[in-house]
Design a protein around this motif. Structure first.
Motif, PDB file in Angstrom:
ATOM      1  N   PRO A   1     -12.765 -55.400   4.833  1.00 44.82           N
ATOM      2  CA  PRO A   1     -13.922 -54.753   5.449  1.00 44.82           C
ATOM      3  C   PRO A   1     -14.100 -53.329   4.922  1.00 44.82           C
ATOM      4  O   PRO A   1     -13.202 -52.786   4.253  1.00 44.82           O
ATOM      5  CB  PRO A   1     -13.531 -54.725   6.932  1.00 44.82           C
ATOM      6  CG  PRO A   1     -12.050 -54.545   6.903  1.00 44.82           C
ATOM      7  CD  PRO A   1     -11.545 -55.248   5.643  1.00 44.82           C
ATOM      8  N   PRO A   2     -15.215 -52.698   5.210  1.00 46.96           N
ATOM      9  CA  PRO A   2     -15.371 -51.285   4.857  1.00 46.96           C
ATOM     10  C   PRO A   2     -14.523 -50.401   5.771  1.00 46.96           C
ATOM     11  O   PRO A   2     -14.188 -50.777   6.899  1.00 46.96           O
ATOM     12  CB  PRO A   2     -16.863 -51.032   5.087  1.00 46.96           C
ATOM     13  CG  PRO A   2     -17.267 -52.039   6.113  1.00 46.96           C
ATOM     14  CD  PRO A   2     -16.420 -53.254   5.855  1.00 46.96           C
ATOM     15  N   LEU A   3     -14.171 -49.242   5.267  1.00 46.50           N
ATOM     16  CA  LEU A   3     -13.532 -48.201   6.076  1.00 46.50           C
ATOM     17  C   LEU A   3     -14.586 -47.136   6.335  1.00 46.50           C
ATOM     18  O   LEU A   3     -15.148 -46.569   5.396  1.00 46.50           O
ATOM     19  CB  LEU A   3     -12.344 -47.594   5.334  1.00 46.50           C
ATOM     20  CG  LEU A   3     -11.648 -46.420   6.040  1.00 46.50           C
ATOM     21  CD1 LEU A   3     -10.820 -46.914   7.215  1.00 46.50           C
ATOM     22  CD2 LEU A   3     -10.771 -45.645   5.063  1.00 46.50           C
ATOM     23  N   ARG A   4     -14.848 -46.856   7.601  1.00 46.01           N
ATOM     24  CA  ARG A   4     -15.874 -45.873   7.969  1.00 46.01           C
ATOM     25  C   ARG A   4     -15.220 -44.727   8.736  1.00 46.01           C
ATOM     26  O   ARG A   4     -14.663 -44.930   9.814  1.00 46.01           O
ATOM     27  CB  ARG A   4     -16.967 -46.524   8.806  1.00 46.01           C
ATOM     28  CG  ARG A   4     -17.782 -47.566   8.046  1.00 46.01           C
ATOM     29  CD  ARG A   4     -18.967 -48.068   8.861  1.00 46.01           C
ATOM     30  NE  ARG A   4     -19.817 -48.945   8.083  1.00 46.01           N
ATOM     31  CZ  ARG A   4     -19.681 -50.268   8.034  1.00 46.01           C
ATOM     32  NH1 ARG A   4     -18.720 -50.857   8.749  1.00 46.01           N
ATOM     33  NH2 ARG A   4     -20.494 -51.007   7.300  1.00 46.01           N
ATOM     34  N   VAL A   5     -15.287 -43.552   8.152  1.00 46.44           N
ATOM     35  CA  VAL A   5     -14.763 -42.340   8.780  1.00 46.44           C
ATOM     36  C   VAL A   5     -15.954 -41.506   9.230  1.00 46.44           C
ATOM     37  O   VAL A   5     -16.833 -41.201   8.423  1.00 46.44           O
ATOM     38  CB  VAL A   5     -13.885 -41.545   7.782  1.00 46.44           C
ATOM     39  CG1 VAL A   5     -13.390 -40.248   8.400  1.00 46.44           C
ATOM     40  CG2 VAL A   5     -12.722 -42.402   7.304  1.00 46.44           C
ATOM     41  N   ARG A   6     -15.978 -41.147  10.506  1.00 44.40           N
ATOM     42  CA  ARG A   6     -17.113 -40.424  11.062  1.00 44.40           C
ATOM     43  C   ARG A   6     -16.639 -39.209  11.859  1.00 44.40           C
ATOM     44  O   ARG A   6     -15.822 -39.326  12.770  1.00 44.40           O
ATOM     45  CB  ARG A   6     -17.939 -41.329  12.000  1.00 44.40           C
ATOM     46  CG  ARG A   6     -18.584 -42.538  11.319  1.00 44.40           C
ATOM     47  CD  ARG A   6     -19.724 -42.110  10.403  1.00 44.40           C
ATOM     48  NE  ARG A   6     -20.382 -43.249   9.781  1.00 44.40           N
ATOM     49  CZ  ARG A   6     -20.036 -43.770   8.617  1.00 44.40           C
ATOM     50  NH1 ARG A   6     -19.021 -43.242   7.943  1.00 44.40           N
ATOM     51  NH2 ARG A   6     -20.689 -44.795   8.114  1.00 44.40           N
ATOM     52  N   ASP A   7     -17.156 -38.033  11.498  1.00 48.54           N
ATOM     53  CA  ASP A   7     -16.961 -36.797  12.267  1.00 48.54           C
ATOM     54  C   ASP A   7     -15.496 -36.527  12.590  1.00 48.54           C
ATOM     55  O   ASP A   7     -15.160 -36.094  13.702  1.00 48.54           O
ATOM     56  CB  ASP A   7     -17.782 -36.851  13.562  1.00 48.54           C
ATOM     57  CG  ASP A   7     -19.274 -36.970  13.296  1.00 48.54           C
ATOM     58  OD1 ASP A   7     -19.747 -36.320  12.352  1.00 48.54           O
ATOM     59  OD2 ASP A   7     -19.957 -37.714  14.023  1.00 48.54           O
ATOM     60  N   LEU A   8     -14.621 -36.749  11.636  1.00 46.17           N
ATOM     61  CA  LEU A   8     -13.188 -36.605  11.865  1.00 46.17           C
ATOM     62  C   LEU A   8     -12.822 -35.125  11.963  1.00 46.17           C
ATOM     63  O   LEU A   8     -13.084 -34.337  11.048  1.00 46.17           O
ATOM     64  CB  LEU A   8     -12.415 -37.267  10.724  1.00 46.17           C
ATOM     65  CG  LEU A   8     -10.972 -37.684  11.008  1.00 46.17           C
ATOM     66  CD1 LEU A   8     -10.926 -38.724  12.122  1.00 46.17           C
ATOM     67  CD2 LEU A   8     -10.343 -38.250   9.740  1.00 46.17           C
ATOM     68  N   THR A   9     -12.208 -34.763  13.087  1.00 46.15           N
ATOM     69  CA  THR A   9     -11.854 -33.370  13.348  1.00 46.15           C
ATOM     70  C   THR A   9     -10.392 -33.289  13.771  1.00 46.15           C
ATOM     71  O   THR A   9      -9.960 -34.023  14.661  1.00 46.15           O
ATOM     72  CB  THR A   9     -12.745 -32.763  14.449  1.00 46.15           C
ATOM     73  OG1 THR A   9     -14.122 -32.828  14.025  1.00 46.15           O
ATOM     74  CG2 THR A   9     -12.377 -31.309  14.721  1.00 46.15           C
ATOM     75  N   VAL A  10      -9.640 -32.408  13.119  1.00 46.00           N
ATOM     76  CA  VAL A  10      -8.219 -32.200  13.414  1.00 46.00           C
ATOM     77  C   VAL A  10      -7.974 -30.709  13.512  1.00 46.00           C
ATOM     78  O   VAL A  10      -8.384 -29.939  12.628  1.00 46.00           O
ATOM     79  CB  VAL A  10      -7.312 -32.810  12.324  1.00 46.00           C
ATOM     80  CG1 VAL A  10      -5.842 -32.517  12.627  1.00 46.00           C
ATOM     81  CG2 VAL A  10      -7.535 -34.310  12.203  1.00 46.00           C
ATOM     82  N   ARG A  11      -7.309 -30.292  14.578  1.00 50.39           N
ATOM     83  CA  ARG A  11      -6.970 -28.875  14.761  1.00 50.39           C
ATOM     84  C   ARG A  11      -5.484 -28.737  15.026  1.00 50.39           C
ATOM     85  O   ARG A  11      -4.891 -29.551  15.725  1.00 50.39           O
ATOM     86  CB  ARG A  11      -7.769 -28.268  15.921  1.00 50.39           C
ATOM     87  CG  ARG A  11      -9.267 -28.204  15.673  1.00 50.39           C
ATOM     88  CD  ARG A  11      -9.983 -27.398  16.749  1.00 50.39           C
ATOM     89  NE  ARG A  11     -11.422 -27.343  16.496  1.00 50.39           N
ATOM     90  CZ  ARG A  11     -12.302 -28.172  17.039  1.00 50.39           C
ATOM     91  NH1 ARG A  11     -11.866 -29.109  17.886  1.00 50.39           N
ATOM     92  NH2 ARG A  11     -13.580 -28.076  16.772  1.00 50.39           N
ATOM     93  N   PHE A  12      -4.898 -27.683  14.476  1.00 47.70           N
ATOM     94  CA  PHE A  12      -3.502 -27.344  14.718  1.00 47.70           C
ATOM     95  C   PHE A  12      -3.439 -25.910  15.225  1.00 47.70           C
ATOM     96  O   PHE A  12      -3.700 -24.981  14.465  1.00 47.70           O
ATOM     97  CB  PHE A  12      -2.667 -27.470  13.439  1.00 47.70           C
ATOM     98  CG  PHE A  12      -2.664 -28.848  12.832  1.00 47.70           C
ATOM     99  CD1 PHE A  12      -2.017 -29.898  13.457  1.00 47.70           C
ATOM    100  CD2 PHE A  12      -3.308 -29.086  11.625  1.00 47.70           C
ATOM    101  CE1 PHE A  12      -2.001 -31.162  12.893  1.00 47.70           C
ATOM    102  CE2 PHE A  12      -3.297 -30.352  11.052  1.00 47.70           C
ATOM    103  CZ  PHE A  12      -2.642 -31.389  11.700  1.00 47.70           C
TER     104      PHE A  12
ATOM    105  N   GLY B   1      -5.311 -23.995  16.929  1.00 48.32           N
ATOM    106  CA  GLY B   1      -6.495 -23.186  16.682  1.00 48.32           C
ATOM    107  C   GLY B   1      -7.017 -23.235  15.265  1.00 48.32           C
ATOM    108  O   GLY B   1      -8.143 -22.790  14.997  1.00 48.32           O
ATOM    109  N   LEU B   2      -6.220 -23.760  14.320  1.00 49.67           N
ATOM    110  CA  LEU B   2      -6.666 -23.899  12.938  1.00 49.67           C
ATOM    111  C   LEU B   2      -7.335 -25.256  12.745  1.00 49.67           C
ATOM    112  O   LEU B   2      -6.747 -26.287  13.070  1.00 49.67           O
ATOM    113  CB  LEU B   2      -5.475 -23.773  11.986  1.00 49.67           C
ATOM    114  CG  LEU B   2      -5.750 -24.056  10.493  1.00 49.67           C
ATOM    115  CD1 LEU B   2      -6.653 -22.976   9.916  1.00 49.67           C
ATOM    116  CD2 LEU B   2      -4.454 -24.135   9.711  1.00 49.67           C
ATOM    117  N   THR B   3      -8.553 -25.252  12.244  1.00 46.04           N
ATOM    118  CA  THR B   3      -9.277 -26.496  12.007  1.00 46.04           C
ATOM    119  C   THR B   3      -8.937 -27.012  10.620  1.00 46.04           C
ATOM    120  O   THR B   3      -9.346 -26.429   9.607  1.00 46.04           O
ATOM    121  CB  THR B   3     -10.794 -26.286  12.140  1.00 46.04           C
ATOM    122  OG1 THR B   3     -11.086 -25.816  13.462  1.00 46.04           O
ATOM    123  CG2 THR B   3     -11.543 -27.595  11.904  1.00 46.04           C
ATOM    124  N   ALA B   4      -8.161 -28.091  10.577  1.00 48.02           N
ATOM    125  CA  ALA B   4      -7.754 -28.670   9.298  1.00 48.02           C
ATOM    126  C   ALA B   4      -8.817 -29.617   8.744  1.00 48.02           C
ATOM    127  O   ALA B   4      -8.975 -29.741   7.532  1.00 48.02           O
ATOM    128  CB  ALA B   4      -6.430 -29.408   9.453  1.00 48.02           C
TER     129      ALA B   4
END
Length: 293
Positions: free
Chosen positions: A23-34, A36-39
Protein backbone atom coordinates in the motif's frame (compact mmCIF):
# COMPACT_ATOMS: atom_id res chain seq x y z
CA UNK A 1 3.84 12.97 -14.96
CA UNK A 2 2.52 12.24 -11.51
CA UNK A 3 0.20 14.74 -9.90
CA UNK A 4 0.95 16.72 -6.76
CA UNK A 5 -0.48 15.18 -3.60
CA UNK A 6 -2.44 16.92 -0.89
CA UNK A 7 0.79 17.50 1.06
CA UNK A 8 2.42 19.20 -1.93
CA UNK A 9 4.77 16.32 -2.63
CA UNK A 10 4.81 15.15 -6.20
CA UNK A 11 4.75 11.37 -5.88
CA UNK A 12 5.67 9.01 -8.65
CA UNK A 13 3.04 6.51 -9.65
CA UNK A 14 3.29 2.94 -8.47
CA UNK A 15 6.16 0.99 -9.93
CA UNK A 16 5.14 -1.46 -12.69
CA UNK A 17 6.76 -4.24 -10.63
CA UNK A 18 4.98 -3.40 -7.39
CA UNK A 19 4.47 -6.47 -5.22
CA UNK A 20 0.84 -7.43 -4.52
CA UNK A 21 -0.50 -5.92 -1.32
CA UNK A 22 2.00 -3.07 -1.08
CA UNK A 23 0.00 0.00 0.00
CA UNK A 24 1.03 3.66 -0.08
CA UNK A 25 2.64 5.28 2.95
CA UNK A 26 0.96 8.59 3.77
CA UNK A 27 2.60 10.96 6.24
CA UNK A 28 0.48 13.96 7.20
CA UNK A 29 1.32 16.96 9.43
CA UNK A 30 3.93 15.02 11.40
CA UNK A 31 5.11 17.05 14.39
CA UNK A 32 7.74 16.03 16.96
CA UNK A 33 9.01 18.17 19.83
CA UNK A 34 11.77 17.54 22.35
CA UNK A 35 11.75 19.78 25.43
CA UNK A 36 10.45 22.74 23.48
CA UNK A 37 12.57 22.07 20.38
CA UNK A 38 10.52 21.30 17.28
CA UNK A 39 12.33 18.52 15.43
CA UNK A 40 9.55 18.03 12.84
CA UNK A 41 7.02 20.71 12.03
CA UNK A 42 3.89 19.50 10.19
CA UNK A 43 5.88 17.39 7.70
CA UNK A 44 3.95 15.51 5.02
CA UNK A 45 4.75 13.31 2.04
CA UNK A 46 3.44 10.22 0.25
CA UNK A 47 5.43 7.15 -0.77
CA UNK A 48 3.79 5.50 -3.77
CA UNK A 49 3.79 1.68 -3.81
CA UNK A 50 6.91 0.10 -5.24
CA UNK A 51 8.94 3.32 -5.46
CA UNK A 52 12.07 4.73 -3.84
CA UNK A 53 11.32 7.92 -1.91
CA UNK A 54 14.33 9.82 -0.56
CA UNK A 55 14.39 12.11 2.48
CA UNK A 56 17.27 14.54 2.20
CA UNK A 57 18.41 17.71 3.90
CA UNK A 58 21.34 19.28 5.75
CA UNK A 59 22.44 18.29 9.24
CA UNK A 60 19.71 18.75 11.81
CA UNK A 61 16.98 18.74 9.17
CA UNK A 62 14.90 16.06 10.94
CA UNK A 63 15.50 13.07 8.68
CA UNK A 64 16.50 10.62 11.40
CA UNK A 65 13.69 11.86 13.64
CA UNK A 66 11.22 11.16 10.85
CA UNK A 67 12.64 7.65 10.42
CA UNK A 68 12.35 7.03 14.14
CA UNK A 69 8.67 7.96 14.04
CA UNK A 70 8.02 5.75 11.00
CA UNK A 71 9.61 2.75 12.75
CA UNK A 72 8.01 3.40 16.16
CA UNK A 73 11.15 4.46 18.04
CA UNK A 74 9.72 7.97 18.62
CA UNK A 75 6.13 9.06 19.08
CA UNK A 76 4.84 12.10 17.24
CA UNK A 77 3.20 14.95 19.12
CA UNK A 78 0.73 15.40 16.26
CA UNK A 79 0.03 14.14 12.76
CA UNK A 80 -0.60 10.80 11.10
CA UNK A 81 1.41 8.01 9.50
CA UNK A 82 -0.78 5.57 7.59
CA UNK A 83 0.49 2.48 5.81
CA UNK A 84 -2.50 1.49 3.75
CA UNK A 85 -5.38 1.09 6.19
CA UNK A 86 -3.12 0.91 9.24
CA UNK A 87 -2.32 3.90 11.43
CA UNK A 88 1.29 3.52 12.58
CA UNK A 89 1.46 6.54 14.88
CA UNK A 90 1.83 5.34 18.46
CA UNK A 91 2.40 1.67 17.64
CA UNK A 92 5.46 0.01 19.21
CA UNK A 93 8.27 -1.10 16.86
CA UNK A 94 7.35 -4.80 16.92
CA UNK A 95 3.76 -4.05 15.87
CA UNK A 96 4.99 -1.89 13.01
CA UNK A 97 7.42 -4.62 11.94
CA UNK A 98 4.51 -7.08 12.01
CA UNK A 99 2.71 -4.93 9.43
CA UNK A 100 5.60 -5.42 7.00
CA UNK A 101 7.89 -2.48 7.77
CA UNK A 102 11.61 -3.27 8.06
CA UNK A 103 14.50 -0.93 8.80
CA UNK A 104 18.27 -0.92 8.62
CA UNK A 105 20.18 1.52 10.81
CA UNK A 106 23.31 3.55 10.15
CA UNK A 107 25.47 1.37 12.40
CA UNK A 108 26.17 -2.32 11.90
CA UNK A 109 24.30 -4.68 14.21
CA UNK A 110 25.29 -8.14 12.98
CA UNK A 111 26.32 -10.82 15.49
CA UNK A 112 30.01 -11.00 14.50
CA UNK A 113 30.62 -14.68 15.29
CA UNK A 114 27.40 -16.04 13.81
CA UNK A 115 27.51 -17.20 10.21
CA UNK A 116 26.00 -15.00 7.54
CA UNK A 117 23.25 -17.61 7.06
CA UNK A 118 22.33 -17.63 10.74
CA UNK A 119 22.47 -13.82 10.88
CA UNK A 120 20.03 -13.60 7.98
CA UNK A 121 17.84 -16.25 9.58
CA UNK A 122 17.19 -13.78 12.42
CA UNK A 123 15.21 -11.75 9.92
CA UNK A 124 12.73 -14.63 9.57
CA UNK A 125 11.79 -14.44 13.26
CA UNK A 126 8.45 -12.68 12.77
CA UNK A 127 7.46 -15.29 10.17
CA UNK A 128 8.26 -18.29 12.38
CA UNK A 129 5.21 -20.25 13.55
CA UNK A 130 6.95 -23.08 15.40
CA UNK A 131 6.58 -22.86 19.16
CA UNK A 132 9.44 -23.07 21.65
CA UNK A 133 8.59 -26.64 22.70
CA UNK A 134 8.30 -27.97 19.14
CA UNK A 135 11.61 -26.36 18.20
CA UNK A 136 13.35 -27.72 21.30
CA UNK A 137 12.10 -31.25 20.63
CA UNK A 138 13.00 -30.99 16.93
CA UNK A 139 9.55 -32.14 15.87
CA UNK A 140 9.11 -32.82 12.14
CA UNK A 141 6.98 -29.70 11.70
CA UNK A 142 9.73 -27.55 13.22
CA UNK A 143 12.39 -29.15 11.02
CA UNK A 144 10.29 -28.57 7.89
CA UNK A 145 9.76 -24.92 8.75
CA UNK A 146 13.46 -24.37 9.42
CA UNK A 147 14.39 -25.92 6.08
CA UNK A 148 11.92 -23.63 4.32
CA UNK A 149 13.28 -20.56 6.09
CA UNK A 150 16.89 -21.49 5.30
CA UNK A 151 16.01 -22.03 1.65
CA UNK A 152 14.51 -18.54 1.51
CA UNK A 153 17.56 -17.09 3.26
CA UNK A 154 19.80 -18.63 0.60
CA UNK A 155 17.62 -17.13 -2.15
CA UNK A 156 17.84 -13.65 -0.66
CA UNK A 157 21.58 -13.97 -0.04
CA UNK A 158 22.07 -14.84 -3.70
CA UNK A 159 19.86 -11.91 -4.72
CA UNK A 160 22.05 -9.37 -2.90
CA UNK A 161 25.32 -11.06 -3.91
CA UNK A 162 26.19 -12.87 -0.69
CA UNK A 163 25.50 -16.42 -1.80
CA UNK A 164 29.18 -17.33 -1.69
CA UNK A 165 29.75 -16.45 1.97
CA UNK A 166 26.82 -17.96 3.88
CA UNK A 167 29.12 -20.14 5.98
CA UNK A 168 31.50 -17.33 6.93
CA UNK A 169 31.26 -15.41 10.23
CA UNK A 170 29.37 -12.18 9.56
CA UNK A 171 32.04 -10.15 11.33
CA UNK A 172 34.73 -11.42 8.94
CA UNK A 173 33.15 -9.78 5.89
CA UNK A 174 34.44 -6.48 4.52
CA UNK A 175 32.44 -3.47 5.69
CA UNK A 176 30.49 -3.05 2.46
CA UNK A 177 29.39 -6.68 2.45
CA UNK A 178 28.36 -6.45 6.09
CA UNK A 179 26.09 -3.56 5.13
CA UNK A 180 24.67 -5.74 2.36
CA UNK A 181 24.07 -8.47 4.94
CA UNK A 182 22.10 -5.96 7.03
CA UNK A 183 19.99 -5.23 3.97
CA UNK A 184 19.54 -8.94 3.27
CA UNK A 185 18.45 -9.58 6.86
CA UNK A 186 15.79 -6.88 6.53
CA UNK A 187 14.61 -8.47 3.26
CA UNK A 188 14.36 -11.84 5.02
CA UNK A 189 11.45 -10.38 7.01
CA UNK A 190 9.53 -10.16 3.68
CA UNK A 191 8.74 -6.46 4.16
CA UNK A 192 6.35 -4.39 2.12
CA UNK A 193 8.10 -1.16 3.15
CA UNK A 194 11.85 -0.87 3.67
CA UNK A 195 13.42 2.02 5.61
CA UNK A 196 17.08 2.47 4.66
CA UNK A 197 19.07 4.81 6.90
CA UNK A 198 22.28 5.78 5.09
CA UNK A 199 22.79 2.40 3.40
CA UNK A 200 26.02 3.38 1.61
CA UNK A 201 27.64 5.44 4.38
CA UNK A 202 31.34 4.67 4.81
CA UNK A 203 31.60 2.56 1.65
CA UNK A 204 34.13 2.76 -1.13
CA UNK A 205 32.98 4.03 -4.51
CA UNK A 206 32.76 0.46 -5.84
CA UNK A 207 30.78 -0.71 -2.79
CA UNK A 208 28.39 2.22 -3.19
CA UNK A 209 27.73 1.31 -6.82
CA UNK A 210 27.07 -2.33 -5.97
CA UNK A 211 24.76 -1.49 -3.08
CA UNK A 212 22.84 1.06 -5.15
CA UNK A 213 22.34 -1.61 -7.82
CA UNK A 214 20.95 -4.01 -5.18
CA UNK A 215 18.53 -1.35 -3.88
CA UNK A 216 17.35 -0.67 -7.42
CA UNK A 217 16.84 -4.42 -7.84
CA UNK A 218 14.77 -4.58 -4.66
CA UNK A 219 12.42 -1.98 -6.09
CA UNK A 220 12.33 -3.30 -9.64
CA UNK A 221 12.33 -7.05 -8.98
CA UNK A 222 10.60 -7.36 -5.60
CA UNK A 223 8.29 -4.34 -5.88
CA UNK A 224 8.94 -3.20 -2.30
CA UNK A 225 8.46 0.45 -1.35
CA UNK A 226 11.63 2.09 -0.02
CA UNK A 227 12.16 5.22 2.06
CA UNK A 228 15.79 6.26 1.82
CA UNK A 229 17.87 8.64 3.94
CA UNK A 230 21.24 9.10 2.29
CA UNK A 231 23.89 11.83 2.17
CA UNK A 232 25.43 10.63 -1.11
CA UNK A 233 23.50 12.78 -3.55
CA UNK A 234 24.77 10.79 -6.51
CA UNK A 235 23.09 7.69 -5.10
CA UNK A 236 19.92 9.64 -4.31
CA UNK A 237 19.67 11.11 -7.78
CA UNK A 238 20.19 7.70 -9.41
CA UNK A 239 17.72 5.79 -7.23
CA UNK A 240 14.94 8.09 -6.08
CA UNK A 241 11.62 8.23 -7.89
CA UNK A 242 10.60 11.10 -5.61
CA UNK A 243 12.42 13.27 -3.09
CA UNK A 244 11.28 15.19 -0.02
CA UNK A 245 13.65 17.85 1.29
CA UNK A 246 13.67 18.82 4.97
CA UNK A 247 15.39 21.78 6.62
CA UNK A 248 15.16 22.61 10.33
CA UNK A 249 12.27 20.18 10.68
CA UNK A 250 10.16 21.60 7.86
CA UNK A 251 9.46 20.31 4.40
CA UNK A 252 10.88 22.88 1.99
CA UNK A 253 10.61 21.05 -1.33
CA UNK A 254 9.44 17.87 -3.00
CA UNK A 255 9.34 16.34 -6.44
CA UNK A 256 11.55 14.36 -8.77
CA UNK A 257 15.30 14.31 -8.32
CA UNK A 258 15.81 16.82 -11.11
CA UNK A 259 13.16 19.16 -9.72
CA UNK A 260 14.53 19.35 -6.20
CA UNK A 261 18.13 19.54 -7.39
CA UNK A 262 17.35 22.85 -9.09
CA UNK A 263 14.96 24.22 -6.45
CA UNK A 264 16.29 27.54 -5.08
CA UNK A 265 15.12 26.68 -1.55
CA UNK A 266 17.11 23.45 -1.65
CA UNK A 267 20.23 25.21 -2.93
CA UNK A 268 19.93 27.78 -0.13
CA UNK A 269 19.47 25.05 2.50
CA UNK A 270 22.61 23.22 1.44
CA UNK A 271 24.86 26.14 0.49
CA UNK A 272 23.39 29.13 2.34
CA UNK A 273 22.48 32.52 0.95
CA UNK A 274 24.91 33.91 -1.63
CA UNK A 275 26.55 37.03 -0.18
CA UNK A 276 28.99 39.45 -1.76
CA UNK A 277 31.87 37.38 -0.38
CA UNK A 278 30.49 34.18 -1.87
CA UNK A 279 28.32 31.30 -0.68
CA UNK A 280 28.10 30.97 3.09
CA UNK A 281 26.00 28.84 5.35
CA UNK A 282 24.13 30.11 8.37
CA UNK A 283 27.15 29.36 10.54
CA UNK A 284 29.57 31.09 8.19
CA UNK A 285 30.06 28.15 5.83
CA UNK A 286 28.16 25.41 4.02
CA UNK A 287 26.43 22.96 6.27
CA UNK A 288 27.94 19.53 5.73
CA UNK A 289 26.31 16.15 5.91
CA UNK A 290 26.94 14.02 8.96
CA UNK A 291 25.42 11.97 11.70
CA UNK A 292 23.31 14.80 13.07
CA UNK A 293 20.61 14.23 10.48
Amino acid sequence: MAADGADGTRSAGASPGTAPGVPPLRVRDLTVRFAGLTALDAVGFTVAPGTVHALIGPNGAGKSTCFNVLSGVYRARAGSVRFGEHELTGLPPHRIAGLGVARIFQNLALPPRATVEDSLLLGRHRLTRTGFLAAGLRLPSAAREERAHRARVREIAAFVGLGDCLDRPAGSLPYGRQKLAELARALCAEPRLLLLDEPVAGMTADERRRTAAVIAGVRDSLGISIVLVEHDMGVVMRLADAVTVLDFGRRIAGGTSAEVQNDPAVVRAYLGEREETGPAGRDGGPRGEGAGA
